[in-house]
Design a protein around this motif. Sequence first.
Motif, PDB file in Angstrom:
ATOM      1  N   ILE A 125      49.027 -24.964  26.476  1.00 20.29           N
ATOM      2  CA  ILE A 125      48.232 -25.996  25.808  1.00 20.29           C
ATOM      3  C   ILE A 125      48.907 -26.447  24.514  1.00 20.29           C
ATOM      4  CG2 ILE A 125      46.059 -26.371  24.534  1.00 20.29           C
ATOM      5  CD1 ILE A 125      44.691 -24.632  26.738  1.00 20.29           C
ATOM      6  N   HIS A 126      49.509 -25.482  23.794  1.00 22.05           N
ATOM      7  CA  HIS A 126      50.111 -25.860  22.500  1.00 22.05           C
ATOM      8  C   HIS A 126      51.416 -26.632  22.667  1.00 22.05           C
ATOM      9  CE1 HIS A 126      51.854 -21.739  23.115  1.00 22.05           C
ATOM     10  NE2 HIS A 126      52.942 -22.323  22.683  1.00 22.05           N
ATOM     11  N   GLU A 127      51.908 -26.745  23.904  1.00 21.42           N
ATOM     12  CA  GLU A 127      53.104 -27.572  24.142  1.00 21.42           C
ATOM     13  C   GLU A 127      52.741 -29.049  24.329  1.00 21.42           C
ATOM     14  OE1 GLU A 127      55.568 -24.000  26.419  1.00 21.42           O
ATOM     15  OE2 GLU A 127      54.879 -25.748  27.539  1.00 21.42           O
ATOM     16  N   LEU A 128      51.479 -29.348  24.620  1.00 17.46           N
ATOM     17  CA  LEU A 128      51.049 -30.749  24.688  1.00 17.46           C
ATOM     18  C   LEU A 128      51.049 -31.325  23.277  1.00 17.46           C
ATOM     19  CD1 LEU A 128      47.915 -30.393  27.012  1.00 17.46           C
ATOM     20  CD2 LEU A 128      50.092 -31.473  27.648  1.00 17.46           C
ATOM     21  N   ASP A 129      51.257 -32.637  23.146  1.00 15.74           N
ATOM     22  CA  ASP A 129      51.117 -33.207  21.795  1.00 15.74           C
ATOM     23  C   ASP A 129      49.619 -33.341  21.479  1.00 15.74           C
ATOM     24  OD1 ASP A 129      50.136 -35.650  22.835  1.00 15.74           O
ATOM     25  OD2 ASP A 129      52.144 -36.490  22.942  1.00 15.74           O
ATOM     26  N   GLN A 130      49.330 -33.581  20.203  1.00 20.28           N
ATOM     27  CA  GLN A 130      47.924 -33.541  19.776  1.00 20.28           C
ATOM     28  C   GLN A 130      47.082 -34.565  20.531  1.00 20.28           C
ATOM     29  OE1 GLN A 130      47.238 -33.549  15.545  1.00 20.28           O
ATOM     30  NE2 GLN A 130      45.026 -33.744  15.771  1.00 20.28           N
ATOM     31  N   SER A 131      47.627 -35.735  20.770  1.00 15.21           N
ATOM     32  CA  SER A 131      46.876 -36.770  21.480  1.00 15.21           C
ATOM     33  C   SER A 131      46.502 -36.301  22.892  1.00 15.21           C
ATOM     34  CB  SER A 131      47.717 -38.049  21.539  1.00 15.21           C
ATOM     35  OG  SER A 131      47.138 -38.966  22.442  1.00 15.21           O
ATOM     36  N   ASP A 132      47.463 -35.671  23.573  1.00 13.95           N
ATOM     37  CA  ASP A 132      47.173 -35.155  24.917  1.00 13.95           C
ATOM     38  C   ASP A 132      46.170 -33.998  24.854  1.00 13.95           C
ATOM     39  OD1 ASP A 132      48.767 -36.963  26.244  1.00 13.95           O
ATOM     40  OD2 ASP A 132      50.434 -35.579  26.594  1.00 13.95           O
ATOM     41  N   ARG A 133      46.257 -33.180  23.812  1.00  9.78           N
ATOM     42  CA  ARG A 133      45.291 -32.074  23.704  1.00  9.78           C
ATOM     43  C   ARG A 133      43.875 -32.611  23.529  1.00  9.78           C
ATOM     44  NH1 ARG A 133      49.306 -29.367  20.417  1.00  9.78           N
ATOM     45  NH2 ARG A 133      48.223 -30.039  18.528  1.00  9.78           N
ATOM     46  N   GLN A 134      43.748 -33.675  22.739  1.00  7.96           N
ATOM     47  CA  GLN A 134      42.412 -34.243  22.503  1.00  7.96           C
ATOM     48  C   GLN A 134      41.854 -34.839  23.792  1.00  7.96           C
ATOM     49  OE1 GLN A 134      41.425 -35.013  18.580  1.00  7.96           O
ATOM     50  NE2 GLN A 134      42.421 -33.025  18.707  1.00  7.96           N
ATOM     51  N   THR A 135      42.748 -35.426  24.596  1.00  7.52           N
ATOM     52  CA  THR A 135      42.294 -35.943  25.897  1.00  7.52           C
ATOM     53  C   THR A 135      41.939 -34.788  26.820  1.00  7.52           C
ATOM     54  OG1 THR A 135      43.759 -37.846  25.612  1.00  7.52           O
ATOM     55  CG2 THR A 135      42.914 -37.443  27.839  1.00  7.52           C
ATOM     56  N   LEU A 136      42.758 -33.725  26.797  1.00 12.18           N
ATOM     57  CA  LEU A 136      42.522 -32.583  27.687  1.00 12.18           C
ATOM     58  C   LEU A 136      41.140 -31.980  27.454  1.00 12.18           C
ATOM     59  CD1 LEU A 136      43.471 -30.521  29.803  1.00 12.18           C
ATOM     60  CD2 LEU A 136      44.480 -29.198  27.918  1.00 12.18           C
ATOM     61  N   ILE A 137      40.761 -31.743  26.200  1.00 17.81           N
ATOM     62  CA  ILE A 137      39.476 -31.080  25.949  1.00 17.81           C
ATOM     63  C   ILE A 137      38.317 -31.987  26.370  1.00 17.81           C
ATOM     64  CG2 ILE A 137      39.209 -31.798  23.520  1.00 17.81           C
ATOM     65  CD1 ILE A 137      38.407 -28.277  24.908  1.00 17.81           C
ATOM     66  N   GLU A 138      38.496 -33.301  26.233  1.00 14.43           N
ATOM     67  CA  GLU A 138      37.438 -34.215  26.689  1.00 14.43           C
ATOM     68  C   GLU A 138      37.337 -34.222  28.213  1.00 14.43           C
ATOM     69  OE1 GLU A 138      35.128 -35.652  24.614  1.00 14.43           O
ATOM     70  OE2 GLU A 138      36.203 -34.170  23.405  1.00 14.43           O
ATOM     71  N   GLU A 139      38.482 -34.103  28.896  1.00 15.02           N
ATOM     72  CA  GLU A 139      38.448 -34.072  30.365  1.00 15.02           C
ATOM     73  C   GLU A 139      37.902 -32.730  30.858  1.00 15.02           C
ATOM     74  OE1 GLU A 139      42.251 -35.491  31.897  1.00 15.02           O
ATOM     75  OE2 GLU A 139      41.860 -37.500  31.101  1.00 15.02           O
ATOM     76  N   ILE A 140      38.185 -31.650  30.126  1.00 17.78           N
ATOM     77  CA  ILE A 140      37.593 -30.346  30.448  1.00 17.78           C
ATOM     78  C   ILE A 140      36.068 -30.425  30.295  1.00 17.78           C
ATOM     79  CG2 ILE A 140      37.303 -27.981  29.590  1.00 17.78           C
ATOM     80  CD1 ILE A 140      40.329 -28.042  28.890  1.00 17.78           C
ATOM     81  N   ARG A 171      49.248 -34.547  33.680  1.00 18.52           N
ATOM     82  CA  ARG A 171      50.393 -35.168  34.369  1.00 18.52           C
ATOM     83  C   ARG A 171      51.547 -35.310  33.382  1.00 18.52           C
ATOM     84  NH1 ARG A 171      46.240 -38.270  35.802  1.00 18.52           N
ATOM     85  NH2 ARG A 171      47.086 -40.194  34.936  1.00 18.52           N
ATOM     86  N   ARG A 172      52.065 -34.171  32.974  1.00 20.84           N
ATOM     87  CA  ARG A 172      53.201 -34.112  32.049  1.00 20.84           C
ATOM     88  C   ARG A 172      54.225 -33.161  32.636  1.00 20.84           C
ATOM     89  NH1 ARG A 172      51.005 -37.988  30.583  1.00 20.84           N
ATOM     90  NH2 ARG A 172      50.031 -38.419  28.558  1.00 20.84           N
ATOM     91  N   HIS A 173      55.494 -33.473  32.432  1.00 19.88           N
ATOM     92  CA  HIS A 173      56.558 -32.679  33.034  1.00 19.88           C
ATOM     93  C   HIS A 173      56.896 -31.447  32.195  1.00 19.88           C
ATOM     94  CE1 HIS A 173      60.186 -31.714  35.259  1.00 19.88           C
ATOM     95  NE2 HIS A 173      60.849 -31.670  34.122  1.00 19.88           N
ATOM     96  N   GLY A 174      56.950 -30.288  32.865  1.00 20.33           N
ATOM     97  CA  GLY A 174      57.507 -29.101  32.220  1.00 20.33           C
ATOM     98  C   GLY A 174      56.626 -28.435  31.184  1.00 20.33           C
ATOM     99  N   VAL A 175      55.327 -28.750  31.161  1.00 17.85           N
ATOM    100  CA  VAL A 175      54.423 -28.150  30.173  1.00 17.85           C
ATOM    101  C   VAL A 175      53.742 -26.928  30.786  1.00 17.85           C
ATOM    102  CG1 VAL A 175      52.330 -28.507  28.805  1.00 17.85           C
ATOM    103  CG2 VAL A 175      54.049 -30.321  28.975  1.00 17.85           C
ATOM    104  N   THR A 176      53.815 -25.790  30.077  1.00 16.48           N
ATOM    105  CA  THR A 176      53.183 -24.570  30.595  1.00 16.48           C
ATOM    106  C   THR A 176      52.076 -24.047  29.673  1.00 16.48           C
ATOM    107  OG1 THR A 176      54.794 -23.107  29.519  1.00 16.48           O
ATOM    108  CG2 THR A 176      55.345 -23.908  31.717  1.00 16.48           C
TER     109      THR A 176
END
Lengths: 130, 130
Positions: A46-61, A39-44
């Motif tokens: 994975i490397h555009e997410l900040d590191q904190s969001d990336r760490q959450t993303l892989i856990e949610e995956i 739920r982030r605006h304008g992100v296309t």
Amino acid sequence: MFELHPRLTADTIPVTDWPLCRVMLMRDANYPWLVLVPRRHGVTEIHELDQSDRQTLIEEIAAASQRLQNLTQAYKINVAALGNVVQQLHVHVIARFTTDPAWPNPVWGAVPAKPYADSEMTRLLGAFAS
Amino acid sequence: MFELHPRLTADTIPVTDWPLCRVMLMRDANYPWLVLVPRRHGVTEIHELDQSDRQTLIEEIAAASQRLQNLTQAYKINVAALGNVVQQLHVHVIARFTTDPAWPNPVWGAVPAKPYADSEMTRLLGAFAS
């Protein structure tokens, strides 16, 4: 402001919101198939997410993959962020079986989407959301 | 003990080892295409990695994606862990262009792999490894 791409809205049923991602079920009974959208605006990418969001993303995956496998006893889980058609970052988490209509190929474009029976969709939505 | 699946060894050229993953270049000049393989024994799914390895994996995926995009000016990066044929966990990071032979479809099975010219492979390997 986060907005879901109209194509993703049309192709899926909302399941739940996790800390980062909106979790949706693909409207295709050929495969138990979740789509996770940060739920982030304008992100296309994975490397555009900040590191904190990336760490959450892989856990949610990982959580979506584990849940899908526990629910379906899938032979393999496919995880993919492609976005060639819908650029908004979205991650496919798909339960695969050696008996599914695309096996062993990727699911995209393999066979037309198959509508869910209401009872099956209700069962899956309940299981995923719980 | 970590061993690379023979099919992955045959289809790729080693680029470098990062803290978690072996980084390889796919032997297919149709697309600048990296494959990341966590150096862990017997892992086939992202959710089978421990959390620390998952956090490293997503950072290495992001680094490979950013590097590919910087090197190639790709229109889109495709990231996927499928593993239907080769079950050893491996993550594809593929630079996509609206002019590539599979666009906008996924690359798997789209067209036969195209050999690299030695000069182009040398250039890419040098760029990725640096």
